[in-house]
Design a protein around this motif. Structure first.
Motif, PDB file in Angstrom:
ATOM      1  N   PRO A 144      60.047 -43.730   7.362  1.00 54.27           N
ATOM      2  CA  PRO A 144      59.951 -42.501   6.558  1.00 54.27           C
ATOM      3  C   PRO A 144      58.584 -42.330   5.903  1.00 54.27           C
ATOM      4  O   PRO A 144      58.068 -41.209   5.813  1.00 54.27           O
ATOM      5  CB  PRO A 144      61.055 -42.708   5.513  1.00 54.27           C
ATOM      6  N   GLY A 145      57.985 -43.439   5.474  1.00 50.70           N
ATOM      7  CA  GLY A 145      56.669 -43.354   4.852  1.00 50.70           C
ATOM      8  C   GLY A 145      55.611 -42.806   5.800  1.00 50.70           C
ATOM      9  O   GLY A 145      54.659 -42.137   5.374  1.00 50.70           O
ATOM     10  N   LEU A 146      55.765 -43.069   7.102  1.00 50.15           N
ATOM     11  CA  LEU A 146      54.824 -42.535   8.081  1.00 50.15           C
ATOM     12  C   LEU A 146      54.877 -41.011   8.120  1.00 50.15           C
ATOM     13  O   LEU A 146      53.846 -40.336   8.186  1.00 50.15           O
ATOM     14  CB  LEU A 146      55.136 -43.101   9.468  1.00 50.15           C
ATOM     15  N   LEU A 147      56.096 -40.465   8.091  1.00 53.39           N
ATOM     16  CA  LEU A 147      56.242 -39.016   8.098  1.00 53.39           C
ATOM     17  C   LEU A 147      55.655 -38.391   6.836  1.00 53.39           C
ATOM     18  O   LEU A 147      55.132 -37.273   6.866  1.00 53.39           O
ATOM     19  CB  LEU A 147      57.714 -38.619   8.249  1.00 53.39           C
ATOM     20  N   ILE A 148      55.752 -39.111   5.718  1.00 53.25           N
ATOM     21  CA  ILE A 148      55.203 -38.613   4.460  1.00 53.25           C
ATOM     22  C   ILE A 148      53.685 -38.706   4.466  1.00 53.25           C
ATOM     23  O   ILE A 148      52.988 -37.790   4.008  1.00 53.25           O
ATOM     24  CB  ILE A 148      55.778 -39.409   3.277  1.00 53.25           C
ATOM     25  N   ALA A 149      53.145 -39.806   4.995  1.00 54.28           N
ATOM     26  CA  ALA A 149      51.693 -40.000   5.012  1.00 54.28           C
ATOM     27  C   ALA A 149      50.978 -38.906   5.782  1.00 54.28           C
ATOM     28  O   ALA A 149      49.809 -38.601   5.505  1.00 54.28           O
ATOM     29  CB  ALA A 149      51.362 -41.371   5.610  1.00 54.28           C
ATOM     30  N   VAL A 150      51.682 -38.303   6.747  1.00 50.95           N
ATOM     31  CA  VAL A 150      51.101 -37.226   7.543  1.00 50.95           C
ATOM     32  C   VAL A 150      50.565 -36.110   6.648  1.00 50.95           C
ATOM     33  O   VAL A 150      49.488 -35.551   6.885  1.00 50.95           O
ATOM     34  CB  VAL A 150      52.160 -36.669   8.516  1.00 50.95           C
ATOM     35  N   GLY A 151      51.314 -35.776   5.583  1.00 47.82           N
ATOM     36  CA  GLY A 151      50.909 -34.689   4.697  1.00 47.82           C
ATOM     37  C   GLY A 151      49.661 -34.991   3.910  1.00 47.82           C
ATOM     38  O   GLY A 151      49.027 -34.074   3.364  1.00 47.82           O
ATOM     39  N   ALA A 204      58.586 -43.351  15.565  1.00 41.62           N
ATOM     40  CA  ALA A 204      57.653 -44.069  16.438  1.00 41.62           C
ATOM     41  C   ALA A 204      56.567 -43.134  16.965  1.00 41.62           C
ATOM     42  O   ALA A 204      55.379 -43.507  17.013  1.00 41.62           O
ATOM     43  CB  ALA A 204      58.409 -44.709  17.606  1.00 41.62           C
ATOM     44  N   VAL A 205      56.951 -41.923  17.354  1.00 43.00           N
ATOM     45  CA  VAL A 205      55.975 -40.942  17.845  1.00 43.00           C
ATOM     46  C   VAL A 205      54.966 -40.613  16.749  1.00 43.00           C
ATOM     47  O   VAL A 205      53.747 -40.592  16.978  1.00 43.00           O
ATOM     48  CB  VAL A 205      56.687 -39.661  18.323  1.00 43.00           C
ATOM     49  N   VAL A 206      55.475 -40.372  15.537  1.00 47.68           N
ATOM     50  CA  VAL A 206      54.588 -40.074  14.412  1.00 47.68           C
ATOM     51  C   VAL A 206      53.658 -41.256  14.141  1.00 47.68           C
ATOM     52  O   VAL A 206      52.463 -41.084  13.882  1.00 47.68           O
ATOM     53  CB  VAL A 206      55.408 -39.728  13.148  1.00 47.68           C
ATOM     54  N   GLY A 207      54.215 -42.476  14.208  1.00 47.79           N
ATOM     55  CA  GLY A 207      53.413 -43.667  13.977  1.00 47.79           C
ATOM     56  C   GLY A 207      52.268 -43.789  14.972  1.00 47.79           C
ATOM     57  O   GLY A 207      51.133 -44.124  14.600  1.00 47.79           O
ATOM     58  N   VAL A 208      52.543 -43.512  16.243  1.00 48.62           N
ATOM     59  CA  VAL A 208      51.494 -43.561  17.274  1.00 48.62           C
ATOM     60  C   VAL A 208      50.391 -42.557  16.961  1.00 48.62           C
ATOM     61  O   VAL A 208      49.190 -42.874  17.048  1.00 48.62           O
ATOM     62  CB  VAL A 208      52.096 -43.290  18.668  1.00 48.62           C
ATOM     63  N   LEU A 209      50.770 -41.349  16.562  1.00 47.45           N
ATOM     64  CA  LEU A 209      49.773 -40.323  16.246  1.00 47.45           C
ATOM     65  C   LEU A 209      48.964 -40.686  15.004  1.00 47.45           C
ATOM     66  O   LEU A 209      47.751 -40.470  14.948  1.00 47.45           O
ATOM     67  CB  LEU A 209      50.465 -38.968  16.057  1.00 47.45           C
ATOM     68  N   VAL A 210      49.645 -41.243  13.992  1.00 47.36           N
ATOM     69  CA  VAL A 210      48.938 -41.655  12.774  1.00 47.36           C
ATOM     70  C   VAL A 210      47.904 -42.731  13.083  1.00 47.36           C
ATOM     71  O   VAL A 210      46.740 -42.655  12.639  1.00 47.36           O
ATOM     72  CB  VAL A 210      49.932 -42.160  11.709  1.00 47.36           C
ATOM     73  N   PHE A 211      48.302 -43.734  13.861  1.00 49.14           N
ATOM     74  CA  PHE A 211      47.367 -44.817  14.162  1.00 49.14           C
ATOM     75  C   PHE A 211      46.281 -44.368  15.140  1.00 49.14           C
ATOM     76  O   PHE A 211      45.189 -44.937  15.154  1.00 49.14           O
ATOM     77  CB  PHE A 211      48.124 -46.035  14.686  1.00 49.14           C
ATOM     78  N   THR A 212      46.561 -43.336  15.942  1.00 48.19           N
ATOM     79  CA  THR A 212      45.514 -42.739  16.763  1.00 48.19           C
ATOM     80  C   THR A 212      44.412 -42.165  15.883  1.00 48.19           C
ATOM     81  O   THR A 212      43.218 -42.380  16.119  1.00 48.19           O
ATOM     82  CB  THR A 212      46.091 -41.634  17.660  1.00 48.19           C
ATOM     83  N   ILE A 213      44.827 -41.423  14.851  1.00 49.88           N
ATOM     84  CA  ILE A 213      43.861 -40.848  13.906  1.00 49.88           C
ATOM     85  C   ILE A 213      43.073 -41.959  13.216  1.00 49.88           C
ATOM     86  O   ILE A 213      41.838 -41.891  13.101  1.00 49.88           O
ATOM     87  CB  ILE A 213      44.594 -39.977  12.872  1.00 49.88           C
ATOM     88  N   LEU A 214      43.787 -42.982  12.750  1.00 54.01           N
ATOM     89  CA  LEU A 214      43.136 -44.089  12.038  1.00 54.01           C
ATOM     90  C   LEU A 214      42.111 -44.790  12.915  1.00 54.01           C
ATOM     91  O   LEU A 214      40.963 -45.015  12.497  1.00 54.01           O
ATOM     92  CB  LEU A 214      44.196 -45.086  11.560  1.00 54.01           C
ATOM     93  N   THR A 259      53.402 -30.719  12.284  1.00 55.36           N
ATOM     94  CA  THR A 259      54.425 -29.819  12.821  1.00 55.36           C
ATOM     95  C   THR A 259      55.810 -30.436  12.679  1.00 55.36           C
ATOM     96  O   THR A 259      56.771 -29.765  12.295  1.00 55.36           O
ATOM     97  CB  THR A 259      54.136 -29.533  14.314  1.00 55.36           C
ATOM     98  N   ILE A 260      55.908 -31.710  12.974  1.00 57.05           N
ATOM     99  CA  ILE A 260      57.194 -32.412  12.899  1.00 57.05           C
ATOM    100  C   ILE A 260      57.729 -32.411  11.476  1.00 57.05           C
ATOM    101  O   ILE A 260      58.889 -32.064  11.224  1.00 57.05           O
ATOM    102  CB  ILE A 260      57.042 -33.856  13.423  1.00 57.05           C
ATOM    103  N   THR A 261      56.883 -32.790  10.535  1.00 62.03           N
ATOM    104  CA  THR A 261      57.346 -32.879   9.144  1.00 62.03           C
ATOM    105  C   THR A 261      57.639 -31.510   8.558  1.00 62.03           C
ATOM    106  O   THR A 261      58.557 -31.360   7.753  1.00 62.03           O
ATOM    107  CB  THR A 261      56.300 -33.603   8.281  1.00 62.03           C
ATOM    108  N   GLY A 262      56.885 -30.505   8.948  1.00 66.94           N
ATOM    109  CA  GLY A 262      57.118 -29.160   8.425  1.00 66.94           C
ATOM    110  C   GLY A 262      58.454 -28.586   8.850  1.00 66.94           C
ATOM    111  O   GLY A 262      59.168 -27.963   8.050  1.00 66.94           O
ATOM    112  N   THR A 263      58.832 -28.791  10.109  1.00 65.76           N
ATOM    113  CA  THR A 263      60.103 -28.251  10.578  1.00 65.76           C
ATOM    114  C   THR A 263      61.292 -28.974   9.937  1.00 65.76           C
ATOM    115  O   THR A 263      62.310 -28.353   9.615  1.00 65.76           O
ATOM    116  CB  THR A 263      60.200 -28.350  12.114  1.00 65.76           C
TER     117      THR A 263
END
Length: 440
Positions: free
Chosen positions: A30-37, A161-171, A321-325
């Motif tokens: 859940p923290g990964l989805l929050i960190a996106v914002g 997991a998908v969000v985590g991959v995208l977050v670590f891609t950015i990092l 997009t994921i977290t907004g919906t």
């Protein structure tokens, strides 16, 4: 009252008898989805422009705003687990039906404003990477909704997991870019020490207010209070709920630390490449062009740097997009108890968000500069909507009737929380006035 996000509530396996690391791993997500914002496209320009204009001095402001975010998100975690309700449901309980409808409309508009920023970021990234016209890029973002639904059918852990991959891609991309930009390590460390220039220099102060004021996103507070309830902790046991709060808070602080690192990397990249060059870095395209034309980006070359920047921008837009919906579903069900089929609700939310973007493209032309002007107005509205999320959160977590005697805020937390509210409201009010004066 029905469970928050009922289709995924209590679906992630968890047992109090697991070893600590296994219990913690069950709560990581859940923290990964929050960190996106906290690392969305709307934050990028402020951080990189701050570094380009003022060097590393604003790193201390990023640190302060990140600590404030950790506090508020931990309260959101506590609310969701202790009360068994999300922030929208709790706000509805504390107010009248008519006021709840007004609060719902404002929350929906705030989510829409956030969504607009992500649509713009994704469309610009597609334009930069593949030369796709902005109108087509915006239309493509509508399909993101169906991709989200497909992932959700596979389980909430797959979504995390998908969000985590995208977050670590950015990092990883920004670690790479900062490495090749050769920043001054001593200057970076000095930047985390608060300096009087932040208060005495009007330009630095304005940029600092932008960093702090745009950090906390209203939808994140609703989202976090809901998705922490996806874990199968014992709802009838206070010890189990206390442990769930502890683990979820560790997850939140860990992921927000990653967001903090990304924002520091963005500012450091701007400072290392462009500080002292007097180069304007006000928009995404200017950032992309500046990176592409940079001659001090190491042997990899500016073309690689700018391409990676666009890839990270696309990943950031998809994440948001994921977290907004999901947030749209939470506020709709929580405030007015309106339930729609998931695909219909998410498609409706996205279509409402793309309308202003299409409107801008139609009447003002398909230039990146024109579309990016929308970002200014979305940030102003988010600033207005923010207190309507934070104040109910602090009120609710201070009430024994909602939280139970074992979970209400300690006095020191309330003091720090209300001071944060005052600071955020004052800063946002200042930003709104300054922004409107610039527009006028």
């Amino acid at each position: 009252m029905q469970n928050s996000l009922e289709e995924i509530n209590s679906t992630v396996r968890y047992n109090d008898n697991y070893p600590f690391l296994k219990r913690l791993s069950a709560f990581i997500g859940p923290g990964l989805l929050i960190a996106v914002g906290y690392m969305d496209p709307g934050n990028w320009i402020t951080s990189m422009s701050g570094g380009a204009k003022y060097g590393y001095v604003l790193l201390s402001v990023i640190l302060l705003s990140s600590l404030m975010a950790m506090l508020l998100q931990s309260l959101s975690v506590r609310l969701g687990i202790a009360s068994g309700m999300d922030l929208a449901q709790v706000t509805r309980r504390m107010t009248t039906k008519n006021k709840a409808v007004v609060a719902w409309i404002i929350a929906e508009l705030a989510i829409m404003a956030t969504d607009i920023a992500e649509i713009i970021g994704s469309a610009i990234a597609l334009n930069l990477l593949f030369d796709i016209p902005l109108v087509i890029g915006v239309a493509i973002t509508v399909a993101d909704v169906f991709l989200l639904l497909l992932i959700m059918r596979l389980g909430f852990r797959k979504l995390e997991a998908v969000v985590g991959v995208l977050v670590f891609t950015i990092l990883i991309i920004f670690v790479f870019e900062v490495y090749w930009s050769h920043p001054d390590a001593r200057e970076i460390l000095n930047g985390f020490v608060p300096q009087t220039a932040v208060l005495t220099n009007s330009g630095i102060l304005y940029m600092a207010l932008g960093i702090v004021g745009a950090t906390i996103m209203p939808h994140n507070l609703y989202l976090h209070s809901s998705i922490v309830q996806t874990r199968q902790y014992n709802r009838d046991s206070n010890p189990s709920k206390k442990e769930a709060i502890r683990l979820a808070t560790i997850d939140s602080n860990l992921q927000l630390s990653i967001a903090f690192l990304v924002n520091c990397l963005l500012l450091t990249l701007g400072a290392a490449l462009f500080y002292g060059t007097h180069q304007s870095l006000g928009r995404f395209y200017e950032l992309y062009r500046a990176l592409k034309e940079s001659h001090i980006a190491g042997p990899v070359g500016g073309g690689v740097m700018s391409t990676l920047f666009a890839v990270a921008l696309l990943a950031s837009g998809q994440n948001s997009t994921i977290t907004g919906t999901l947030s749209g579903q939470i506020v709709m069900e929580g405030f007015i108890n309106l339930r729609m089929k998931p695909w219909m609700r998410r498609l409706l939310t996205r279509l409402l968000a793309v309308i202003p973007v299409f409107f801008c493209l139609y009447f003002y032309g398909s230039s990146i500069a024109n579309v990016e002007e929308l970002l200014v107005f979305t940030q102003v509205f988010l600033s207005l909507a923010l207190p309507l999320s934070i104040i109910p959160l602090l009120m609710a977590t201070s009430k024994k009737q909602i939280m139970g005697e074992d979970f209400v805020n300690r006095r020191i937390i309330n003091i720090i929380g209300w001071l944060s509210v005052v600071v955020l409201c004052v800063l946002n009010l200042y930003l709104i006035v300054e922004t409107l004066l610039e527009v006028i």
